[in-house]
Design an enzyme around this catalytic site. Sequence first.
Site, PDB file in Angstrom:
ATOM      1  N   ASP A 119     -57.857   0.205 -21.457  1.00 13.93           N
ATOM      2  CA  ASP A 119     -56.629   0.883 -21.836  1.00 13.93           C
ATOM      3  C   ASP A 119     -56.670   1.100 -23.351  1.00 13.93           C
ATOM      4  OD1 ASP A 119     -54.038   1.937 -21.386  1.00 13.93           O
ATOM      5  OD2 ASP A 119     -53.151   0.076 -22.113  1.00 13.93           O
TER       6      ASP A 119
ATOM      7  N   ASP B 205     -53.471   1.906 -25.740  1.00 11.50           N
ATOM      8  CA  ASP B 205     -52.357   1.271 -26.457  1.00 11.50           C
ATOM      9  C   ASP B 205     -52.216  -0.191 -26.052  1.00 11.50           C
ATOM     10  OD1 ASP B 205     -51.273   3.551 -27.957  1.00 11.50           O
ATOM     11  OD2 ASP B 205     -50.867   4.380 -25.967  1.00 11.50           O
TER      12      ASP B 205
END
Length: 259
Positions: free
Chosen positions: A13, A15
């Site tokens: 991922d 963020d």
Amino acid sequence: MAERKPIESWLTDMDGVLIHEGVPIPGADAFIKKLRESGRPFLVLTNNSIYTARDLHARLQRMGLDVPVENIWTSALATAQFLDDQRPGGTAYVIGEAGMTTALHDIGYVLTDHEPDYVVLGETRTYSFEAMTKAVRLINGGARFICTNPDETGPSAEGPLPATGAVAALITKATGKKPYFAGKPNPLMMRTGLNAIGAHSETSAMIGDRMDTDVLAGLEAGMMTFLVLTGLTTPEDVERYPYRPSKVVDSIAALVDRV
């Protein structure tokens, strides 16, 4: 129980794992550098559909993270891939930004508000009542409801913002129709991403900062999962879920030597 095979490809991922509010998380640059030097297949994922992969490449590069365009996978790209598989050359009414509209243009979709095959709801910072009203009427008229991701809130410097999942709930309430979510935690986003880089779930790992999206999607796609504590999840939060990540680490820095 059979021992897992060595990790040959990585999905992470963005963020909360690589960056936080526009600032790289310590160790992120070393992790990306090690991945690129190793030649292992990898993808940086985001449920945010606002930006194109090229936009994100430029934004990450300004932060000192050199991620090639082809190694970025967004919920907009996953949604477009899904629609291309389901109904090639179709039509859609889109609420969203360039990330979503560009992805649909690239697969040959026509964007229209005249009897579209789909209403596609993506992320935007300017949800308009007029656009939501049009979406409600088109869905009531027979358009299929697709949503890029179920995130109910998104981060900002001022605090949480209403996000795609919250707006989807409003449209569902008005139409009685639930959307199909293409992004995390739907393992479809993981599987289409793995296919894009020619990787297999048995030898892949997913790194994320959220139990309810990243870890769940990785788990359901059959991957090894790493939860980092640099995002929204605390060690106490982990215990509240009926499933666990393969391993919890403090940050991405702890995984550099695993590549």
